[in-house]
Enzyme design. Structure first.
Site, short mmCIF file in Angstrom:
data_model
loop_
_atom_site.label_atom_id
_atom_site.label_comp_id
_atom_site.label_asym_id
_atom_site.label_seq_id
_atom_site.Cartn_x
_atom_site.Cartn_y
_atom_site.Cartn_z
N SER A 26 0.87 -1.43 -0.32
CA SER A 26 0.49 -0.11 -0.51
C SER A 26 0.59 1.35 -0.02
O SER A 26 1.78 0.94 0.12
CB SER A 26 -0.74 0.21 1.72
N LYS A 27 0.33 2.19 -0.34
CA LYS A 27 1.13 3.99 -0.14
C LYS A 27 1.40 3.99 1.14
O LYS A 27 3.10 4.78 1.73
CB LYS A 27 -0.25 4.83 -0.62
N ARG A 28 0.82 3.57 1.74
CA ARG A 28 1.31 3.98 3.54
C ARG A 28 3.13 3.04 3.90
O ARG A 28 3.58 3.13 3.93
CB ARG A 28 0.31 3.11 4.71
#
Ligand code: GLU
Length: 505
Positions: free
Chosen positions: A262-264
């Site tokens: 994910s972007k996180r």
């Protein structure tokens, strides 16, 4: 049946920046198309106006162009199967919706969002399917005349596929083999909405794949759950004999732990998950991109190609032509591919080494410019030649080689303590004399002269070299000492040594 020309498509929805997983999907489609002398189509799936993000389509095209992924057809690329934006194909879909209704394979439903919500509250795990549809407000339960009246009165409706329960549906997947799903678990998905006169993703996707004569659907694993419905749609529309082959690519997984990348993860561990920098048009938030982070496109392509596929041996460095030659859908893995971003850096390192020094020097020129440094290209080339093997990114050349452009103003404290000896000042003062008389000031010759002097005097080679490096660089780093002296020249070398003697004595 005659062999059809291979035609594949990359079909993003313009709902934001293209995620790195989407880039891999585009790449695999490209490799497969090129390998088979086929066509690669770009199709923009923008039937969901709620989720449309301005700039996303342009971003997708710019990103893939940067990576060298070329489309044969698509918006801006031409082609005989257009238009290639689904929002511009509105008139095409209605006919197939009507066909399905006429044949009893789909039906019209008037249930309002409120009515559906009420049902969801009433029935646990509510799903609009065979068990429920006869209790709802649709063309299966209302008299035909009333249906016509409601439509004429402008009542909003959707068209749903009528899924018959208790049937095993087979999806043949090139990567996964036969995937079997029982139709009872599927719901009567919405195919069309009268509110905007647009089909949903499922119908538009199938109609377009058919009309665009797509032979292989290569896409992310997240679409596998939709595949049984797609098979049913092909059958309902009478297109089973030209149904594309499916290949659902493995997920990209977090670098550590479990789950989807994910972007996180990128924010947390400091790597981009988007090909190009992206500025969110609403929030203004900026997300980093591979291009802006200093990756060369060849490295990104090579890195992504190996996330979910390998050539069957441990070869890792492959340029695009080799990838086209070796790529094999059947060799794609079923299980997710860990996103090893350190490996991405390694690829960048390798591709930077392969580049001509002059090319890297020109890239480095703009880094220097930003640092306020003006230097001759030939000088920059010389510096790059000495330090490029130490870097993964062009911008790191500055960290590694700033001292070639500016004399040290400070000396690393720890090193001073450890390496600047009691006799360093006097020895380096003598060294200045030696260097003054050393001609030519070329690396090998200077080394010979200096080492001769050290030997003659019985000095400690390591001590003198360490102190000299400290004087020239300010820190215990950098390439071979005499390559540094040759590059910065006699005058600068001597000035730096004198300054260090002055400051550290
Ligand atoms: N529009 C879908 C997406 O955004 C396409 C899925 C497919 O390739 O069928 O990924």
């Amino acid at each position: 049946m005659t062999q059809r020309k291979v035609r594949v498509r990359f079909a993003p929805s313009p709902t934001g920046p293209l995620h790195i997983g989407g880039v891999r999907t585009a790449l695999y489609n490209y490799l497969f198309a090129k390998q088979n002398n086929g066509d690669l189509i770009l199709r923009i799936e923008d039937t969901d106006s709620q989720r449309f993000v301005p700039g996303a389509e342009e971003y997708i095209i710019e990103a893939l162009t940067w990576l060298g992924i070329r489309f044969d057809e698509g918006p801006g690329f031409g082609g005989n199967y257009g238009p290639y934006r689904q929002s511009e194909r509105k008139d095409i879909y209605k006919k197939y919706v009507d066909q399905l209704i006429t044949e009893g394979l789909a039906y019209i439903a008037f249930d309002t969002p409120e009515e559906l919500d009420a049902k969801r509250k009433e029935i646990a795990n509510f799903q609009y399917d065979a068990s429920i549809r006869l209790k709802m407000r649709n063309s299966l339960t209302l008299p035909a005349q009333e249906v016509q009246q409601l439509i004429a009165a402008g009542e909003k409706y959707v068209v749903r596929i009528k899924i018959e329960p208790r049937e095993d549906i087979y999806v043949q997947d090139v990567i996964r083999g036969d995937v079997v799903i029982n139709s009872s678990v599927l719901d009567d998905k919405v195919l069309y909405k009268s509110a905007d006169g647009l089909p949903t993703y499922h119908l538009a996707n199938i109609v377009d794949d058919h009309l665009m004569e797509v032979t292989h659907v290569i896409r992310g694993e997240e679409w596998l759950p939709s595949a049984p419905l797609h098979v049913l749609l092909y059958r309902s529309l009478g297109w089973l004999d030209t149904m594309p082959q499916f290949a659902h690519l493995p997920l990209l997984l977090k670098p550590e732990g479990n789950g989807k990348l994910s972007k996180r993860d990128g924010d947390r561990l400091g790597f981009p998950v988007f090909p190009l920098e992206w500025k969110d048009p609403k929030s203004g938030e900026v997300s980093s991109g591979y291009r802006e982070s200093g990756y060369v496109p060849e490295a990104v392509v090579n890195f992504l190609a190996l996330l979910g596929w390998n050539p069957g041996n441990d070869q890792e460095l492959m340029d695009i032509n080799e990838l086209i030659r070796l790529f094999d859908l059947a060799r794609c893995s079923k299980s997710g591919a860990k996103f090893d971003y350190e490996k991405g850096k390694w690829f960048n390192h390798e591709y930077i080494q392969q580049k001509e020094t002059s090319e890297i020097a020109s890239l480095f020129m703009s880094v220097l410019y930003a640092e306020g440094i003006q230097a001759e290209l030939s000088y920059v080339e010389k510096v790059v030649g000495l330090i490029k093997e130490r870097v993964n990114f062009v911008k790191e050349l500055w960290e590694q080689g700033a001292f070639f452009f500016v004399a040290p103003t400070e000396y690393d404290e720890k090193t001073v303590k450890k390496r600047w000896k009691a006799d360093s000042a006097s020895q380096l003062t003598e060294l200045v004399d030696i260097l003054n008389n050393c001609e030519p000031f070329e690396s090998h010759h200077t080394e010979e002269v200096v080492k001769g002097w050290i030997e003659e005097k019985g000095y400690h080679l390591g001590n003198i070299m360490n102190a000299t490096r400290l004087a020239l660089v300010g820190a215990p780093k950098g390439p071979h000492i005499f390559d540094i002296t040759e590059t910065i020249g006699k005058k600068e070398t001597i000035e730096r040594i004198q300054k260090a003697v002055e400051r550290l004595k």
